[in-house]
Design a protein around this motif. Structure first.
Motif, PDB file in Angstrom:
ATOM      1  N   ASP A  28      -3.628  -1.368   9.444  1.00  0.00           N
ATOM      2  CA  ASP A  28      -4.292  -0.085   9.229  1.00  0.00           C
ATOM      3  C   ASP A  28      -3.463   0.871   8.355  1.00  0.00           C
ATOM      4  O   ASP A  28      -3.637   2.087   8.425  1.00  0.00           O
ATOM      5  CB  ASP A  28      -4.651   0.571  10.556  1.00  0.00           C
ATOM      6  CG  ASP A  28      -3.444   0.798  11.455  1.00  0.00           C
ATOM      7  OD1 ASP A  28      -2.397   0.181  11.211  1.00  0.00           O
ATOM      8  OD2 ASP A  28      -3.555   1.608  12.395  1.00  0.00           O
ATOM      9  N   CYS A  29      -2.602   0.328   7.506  1.00  0.00           N
ATOM     10  CA  CYS A  29      -1.812   1.160   6.590  1.00  0.00           C
ATOM     11  C   CYS A  29      -2.753   1.910   5.653  1.00  0.00           C
ATOM     12  O   CYS A  29      -3.659   1.324   5.062  1.00  0.00           O
ATOM     13  CB  CYS A  29      -0.847   0.286   5.782  1.00  0.00           C
ATOM     14  SG  CYS A  29       0.110   1.222   4.579  1.00  0.00           S
ATOM     15  N   LYS A  30      -2.542   3.223   5.520  1.00  0.00           N
ATOM     16  CA  LYS A  30      -3.415   4.070   4.700  1.00  0.00           C
ATOM     17  C   LYS A  30      -2.961   4.150   3.248  1.00  0.00           C
ATOM     18  O   LYS A  30      -3.701   4.625   2.401  1.00  0.00           O
ATOM     19  CB  LYS A  30      -3.472   5.471   5.305  1.00  0.00           C
ATOM     20  CG  LYS A  30      -4.106   5.496   6.672  1.00  0.00           C
ATOM     21  CD  LYS A  30      -4.066   6.886   7.255  1.00  0.00           C
ATOM     22  CE  LYS A  30      -4.619   6.893   8.669  1.00  0.00           C
ATOM     23  NZ  LYS A  30      -4.457   8.214   9.286  1.00  0.00           N
ATOM     24  N   CYS A  55      -1.398   8.596  -1.594  1.00  0.00           N
ATOM     25  CA  CYS A  55      -2.404   9.360  -2.339  1.00  0.00           C
ATOM     26  C   CYS A  55      -2.227   9.055  -3.830  1.00  0.00           C
ATOM     27  O   CYS A  55      -1.116   9.158  -4.350  1.00  0.00           O
ATOM     28  CB  CYS A  55      -2.239  10.849  -2.068  1.00  0.00           C
ATOM     29  SG  CYS A  55      -3.301  11.882  -3.111  1.00  0.00           S
ATOM     30  N   ARG A 100       0.817  -1.221   0.000  1.00  0.00           N
ATOM     31  CA  ARG A 100       0.000   0.000   0.000  1.00  0.00           C
ATOM     32  C   ARG A 100       0.849   1.269   0.000  1.00  0.00           C
ATOM     33  O   ARG A 100       0.617   2.173  -0.783  1.00  0.00           O
ATOM     34  CB  ARG A 100      -0.914   0.025   1.218  1.00  0.00           C
ATOM     35  CG  ARG A 100      -2.064  -0.946   1.133  1.00  0.00           C
ATOM     36  CD  ARG A 100      -2.991  -0.768   2.308  1.00  0.00           C
ATOM     37  NE  ARG A 100      -3.962  -1.845   2.356  1.00  0.00           N
ATOM     38  CZ  ARG A 100      -4.641  -2.172   3.421  1.00  0.00           C
ATOM     39  NH1 ARG A 100      -4.476  -1.505   4.548  1.00  0.00           N
ATOM     40  NH2 ARG A 100      -5.504  -3.169   3.379  1.00  0.00           N
ATOM     41  N   CYS A 101       1.831   1.350   0.914  1.00  0.00           N
ATOM     42  CA  CYS A 101       2.610   2.599   1.042  1.00  0.00           C
ATOM     43  C   CYS A 101       4.019   2.491   0.462  1.00  0.00           C
ATOM     44  O   CYS A 101       4.744   3.474   0.418  1.00  0.00           O
ATOM     45  CB  CYS A 101       2.685   3.023   2.510  1.00  0.00           C
ATOM     46  SG  CYS A 101       3.654   1.920   3.555  1.00  0.00           S
ATOM     47  N   LEU A 139       0.185   8.549   3.186  1.00  0.00           N
ATOM     48  CA  LEU A 139      -0.913   8.971   4.055  1.00  0.00           C
ATOM     49  C   LEU A 139      -0.731   8.509   5.501  1.00  0.00           C
ATOM     50  O   LEU A 139      -1.461   8.961   6.383  1.00  0.00           O
ATOM     51  CB  LEU A 139      -2.242   8.483   3.489  1.00  0.00           C
ATOM     52  CG  LEU A 139      -2.590   9.033   2.099  1.00  0.00           C
ATOM     53  CD1 LEU A 139      -3.860   8.404   1.556  1.00  0.00           C
ATOM     54  CD2 LEU A 139      -2.693  10.544   2.122  1.00  0.00           C
ATOM     55  N   ASN A 140       0.249   7.654   5.764  1.00  0.00           N
ATOM     56  CA  ASN A 140       0.573   7.274   7.141  1.00  0.00           C
ATOM     57  C   ASN A 140       1.329   8.398   7.842  1.00  0.00           C
ATOM     58  O   ASN A 140       1.271   8.528   9.057  1.00  0.00           O
ATOM     59  CB  ASN A 140       1.421   5.994   7.179  1.00  0.00           C
ATOM     60  CG  ASN A 140       0.669   4.805   6.645  1.00  0.00           C
ATOM     61  OD1 ASN A 140      -0.476   4.578   6.970  1.00  0.00           O
ATOM     62  ND2 ASN A 140       1.329   4.049   5.781  1.00  0.00           N
ATOM     63  N   GLU A 159      -1.888  13.753   6.073  1.00  0.00           N
ATOM     64  CA  GLU A 159      -2.875  13.929   5.007  1.00  0.00           C
ATOM     65  C   GLU A 159      -2.342  14.902   3.959  1.00  0.00           C
ATOM     66  O   GLU A 159      -1.474  15.716   4.231  1.00  0.00           O
ATOM     67  CB  GLU A 159      -4.187  14.464   5.587  1.00  0.00           C
ATOM     68  CG  GLU A 159      -4.867  13.509   6.561  1.00  0.00           C
ATOM     69  CD  GLU A 159      -5.323  12.222   5.908  1.00  0.00           C
ATOM     70  OE1 GLU A 159      -5.828  12.262   4.765  1.00  0.00           O
ATOM     71  OE2 GLU A 159      -5.144  11.158   6.538  1.00  0.00           O
TER      72      GLU A 159
END
Length: 158
Positions: free
Chosen positions: A119-121, A124, A68-69, A131-132, A135
Motif C-alpha cells: 500500500d505504498c503511496k 507527489c 514508488r517512494c 505521501l506515506n 499529504e
C-alpha cells in the motif's frame, strides 16, 4: 569465494557445506542492492561424470529502494539453489567458484518493481513529498495523455 573440491575425486561422491560469508553490494540495471548481513549457505555438492551439481539454500537480507517512494527497505530472501557447473568450464576442477552462483540467484530473485509495502503511496509528482509520511497541498490533475489533444480542443472553444 572458492570451495575446495579435492575430496570429490570419485564420480558419485558428495560433500555438505555450510558457511556464512560477507558479500559485496551488487548493482543491477542501475539499482544498488545492498547486502546487509553475511549470506548463509547450506549446500550439497555432487560429483557427476561431466559436472558438479550444487543444491541447497541461500539466505540473505537485502536492502532495496522502493520504486514508488524511493525509500530503502529491508527484504529478507530465502532461495533454493540448483546449479549444474560443467567441469569443462571450470578453471580448476578442485575449486568451485561460488560468487557467480550467488549473484545469479540473488538477481533472479529480485522483484521487477520493488515495493516497501503493497500500500505504498509513492511521492507527489509536483513537489516530491513522500505521501506515506503525509499529504501535500498540490493539486494533481490526472489526465490520460491520449486525451490531452481533446482537452486542448475544448479549452480553445471557450
Amino acid at each position: 569465494m572458492f570451495i575446495n573440491l579435492s575430496d570429490l575425486k570419485e564420480i558419485g561422491s558428495r560433500k555438505q557445506v555450510s558457511l556464512e560469508l560477507k558479500f559485496h553490494n551488487l548493482e543491477f540495471v542501475n539499482r544498488e542492492i545492498e547486502i546487509k548481513d553475511p549470506i548463509k549457505l547450506d549446500l550439497e555438492i555432487f560429483n557427476t561424470s561431466d559436472s558438479f551439481v550444487v543444491e541447497g539454500k541461500l539466505k540473505a537480507n537485502l536492502i532495496l529502494s522502493c520504486s514508488r517512494c524511493l525509500q530503502k527497505y529491508s527484504s529478507p530472501i530465502e532461495l533454493d539453489i540448483s546449479e549444474d557447473v560443467s567441469k569443462s568450464e571450470m578453471e580448476d576442477e578442485e575449486e568451485l567458484y561460488l560468487d557467480e552462483i550467488i549473484v545469479d540467484n540473488i538477481i533472479l530473485s529480485l522483484p521487477m518493481k520493488p515495493l516497501c509495502s503493497d500500500d505504498c503511496k509513492g511521492i507527489c509528482p509536483e513537489c516530491g513529498q513522500d505521501l506515506n509520511e503525509g499529504e501535500c497541498d498540490c493539486e494533481v490533475e490526472a489526465l490520460d495523455p491520449r486525451l490531452a489533444k481533446l482537452k486542448d480542443f475544448y479549452d480553445n472553444n471557450d
